[in-house]
Enzyme design. Structure first.
Site, mmCIF file in Angstrom:
data_model
loop_
_atom_site.group_PDB
_atom_site.id
_atom_site.type_symbol
_atom_site.label_atom_id
_atom_site.label_comp_id
_atom_site.label_asym_id
_atom_site.label_seq_id
_atom_site.Cartn_x
_atom_site.Cartn_y
_atom_site.Cartn_z
ATOM 1 N N LYS A 54 -8.287 4.141 6.181
ATOM 2 C CA LYS A 54 -7.738 4.977 7.260
ATOM 3 C C LYS A 54 -7.638 6.433 6.803
ATOM 4 O O LYS A 54 -7.972 7.356 7.552
ATOM 5 C CB LYS A 54 -6.380 4.423 7.719
ATOM 6 C CG LYS A 54 -6.521 3.093 8.474
ATOM 7 C CD LYS A 54 -5.206 2.334 8.673
ATOM 8 C CE LYS A 54 -5.487 0.961 9.307
ATOM 9 N NZ LYS A 54 -4.278 0.139 9.502
ATOM 10 N N GLN A 98 1.725 -0.163 7.696
ATOM 11 C CA GLN A 98 0.759 -1.246 7.489
ATOM 12 C C GLN A 98 1.497 -2.587 7.439
ATOM 13 O O GLN A 98 2.491 -2.734 6.735
ATOM 14 C CB GLN A 98 -0.034 -0.989 6.200
ATOM 15 C CG GLN A 98 -1.216 -1.925 6.004
ATOM 16 C CD GLN A 98 -2.301 -1.781 7.067
ATOM 17 O OE1 GLN A 98 -2.531 -0.693 7.594
ATOM 18 N NE2 GLN A 98 -2.962 -2.877 7.399
ATOM 19 N N ASP A 121 -0.158 2.918 16.407
ATOM 20 C CA ASP A 121 -0.575 1.514 16.349
ATOM 21 C C ASP A 121 -0.182 0.774 17.632
ATOM 22 O O ASP A 121 -0.647 -0.333 17.876
ATOM 23 C CB ASP A 121 0.104 0.815 15.162
ATOM 24 C CG ASP A 121 -0.862 0.517 14.025
ATOM 25 O OD1 ASP A 121 -2.077 0.481 14.275
ATOM 26 O OD2 ASP A 121 -0.381 0.310 12.894
HETATM 27 N N1 GUN Z 1 -2.356 -5.311 9.700
HETATM 28 C C1 GUN Z 1 -3.438 -5.934 10.226
HETATM 29 N N2 GUN Z 1 -3.951 -5.193 11.229
HETATM 30 C C2 GUN Z 1 -3.194 -4.089 11.338
HETATM 31 C C3 GUN Z 1 -3.233 -2.946 12.185
HETATM 32 O O1 GUN Z 1 -4.078 -2.802 13.071
HETATM 33 N N3 GUN Z 1 -2.265 -2.031 11.963
HETATM 34 C C4 GUN Z 1 -1.330 -2.176 11.012
HETATM 35 N N4 GUN Z 1 -0.422 -1.224 10.882
HETATM 36 N N5 GUN Z 1 -1.245 -3.211 10.218
HETATM 37 C C5 GUN Z 1 -2.186 -4.164 10.376
#
Ligand code: GUN
Length: 292
Positions: A54, A98, A121
């Site tokens: 990211k 995350q 998110d």
């Molecule tokens: N863990 C698995 N997929 C995601 C996601 O799209 N965003 C976040 N923050 N954590 C994740």
């Protein structure tokens, strides 16, 4: 092969190019760089890899990024303080935590704390609540389901009136994907580990979104001829012909499904690249909301 391949890598690149062009336009006009803050708690290798990817995407698109890597044993209070500080920081437009968090932490309370206008998110209860209600619009849609719908639309698959089956009901993919499809007037069935006669339910589907985390579970003869298959699964399958000793496969048996489906996403190179592309799109949107 009868199915048309939906090239997620290419479509994700187009989204990224569009975001990069918009960022360049904003910065040329003297506006601040959209900036994403990523919060990583603990030492999970997969989470660290995602957060790194990211950050790299931010850099490639001309976006700012900050990361907060916190110890696995951080207290709830200290983690909440980090979120509050990022909420108050005017140079940060988007915040992502995350997931999953270590089990001693209260994920719901953490996600609830993220300012709705920075919730790129789309996991805060307010954004999900709006997604679930008719006539309400979330500020941000969760990135992976957003990417799934975007792929269907780019491939020209008609969602309105279609029978859509979502396999999996996770907070991150299955449930928001189902809500998005309902919002686009599909008739939606959500299947999970307790669903009876799964093969026959899936056989009714014009659109299948598979996000159950079970390697190659969906077989070719479960698929209605011409259906659109979006495979969210990422599973490691032992493969002696590979240097790594494994290859990535989805939740759908691709070799069988491609002979029956009308459209199909590969793994890798299907949904995977879309998640980060949509996160970048959401972060640009956050900056546009905060600094129009
Ligand atoms: N863990 C698995 N997929 C995601 C996601 O799209 N965003 C976040 N923050 N954590 C994740």
């Amino acid at each position: 092969m009868t199915a048309q391949l939906i090239d997620g890598k290419l479509i994700a690149q187009q989204v990224r190019d569009e975001v990069a062009a918009n960022i360049a336009k904003r910065t040329a006009a003297g506006k601040s760089k959209p900036t994403l803050a990523a919060v990583l708690v603990g030492e999970r290798v997969d989470s660290a890899t995602y957060v790194r990817a990211k950050g790299k995407a931010c850099e490639e698109l001309g976006m700012g990024s900050v990361s907060r890597h916190l110890p696995a044993d951080i207290s709830q209070e200290d983690l909440e303080k980090v979120i509050k500080d990022l909420n108050a920081d005017k140079s940060v437009n988007g915040i992502l935590v995350q997931l999953p968090l270590p089990s001693h932490l209260d994920e719901e309370r953490v996600l609830q704390l993220i300012s709705i206008e920075k919730d790129v998110d789309g996991f805060s209860p307010l954004n999900i609540g709006r997604l679930a209600q008719k006539g309400r619009e979330p500020l941000f849609v969760p990135c992976t389901p957003f990417g799934c719908i975007y792929l269907l639309e780019q491939a020209g698959v008609k969602i309105e009136g279609a029978n859509a089956v979502v396999l999996g009901r996770s907070n991150i993919v299955g449930m928001p994907a189902a809500l998005l499809l309902i919002g686009k007037n599909a008739t939606v069935t959500v299947c999970h580990s307790r669903t009876k006669d799964l093969a026959n339910v899936i056989r009714q589907a014009d659109i299948i979104i598979a996000a159950i985390g079970k390697m190659e579970m969906v077989r070719g003869d479960w698929i209605k001829p011409g259906a659109a298959v979006i495979d969210v699964g990422i599973n490691s399958k032992p493969d002696a012909t590979k240097k790594s000793g494994y290859r990535l496969v989805g939740d759908v048996n691709f070799d069988e499904a491609k002979e029956v489906a009308g459209f199909i996403t590969p793994v890798p190179g299907g949904v995977g690249p879309m998640t980060i592309a949509m996160l970048m799109k959401n972060t640009l949107r956050a900056a546009e909301i905060q600094d129009p």
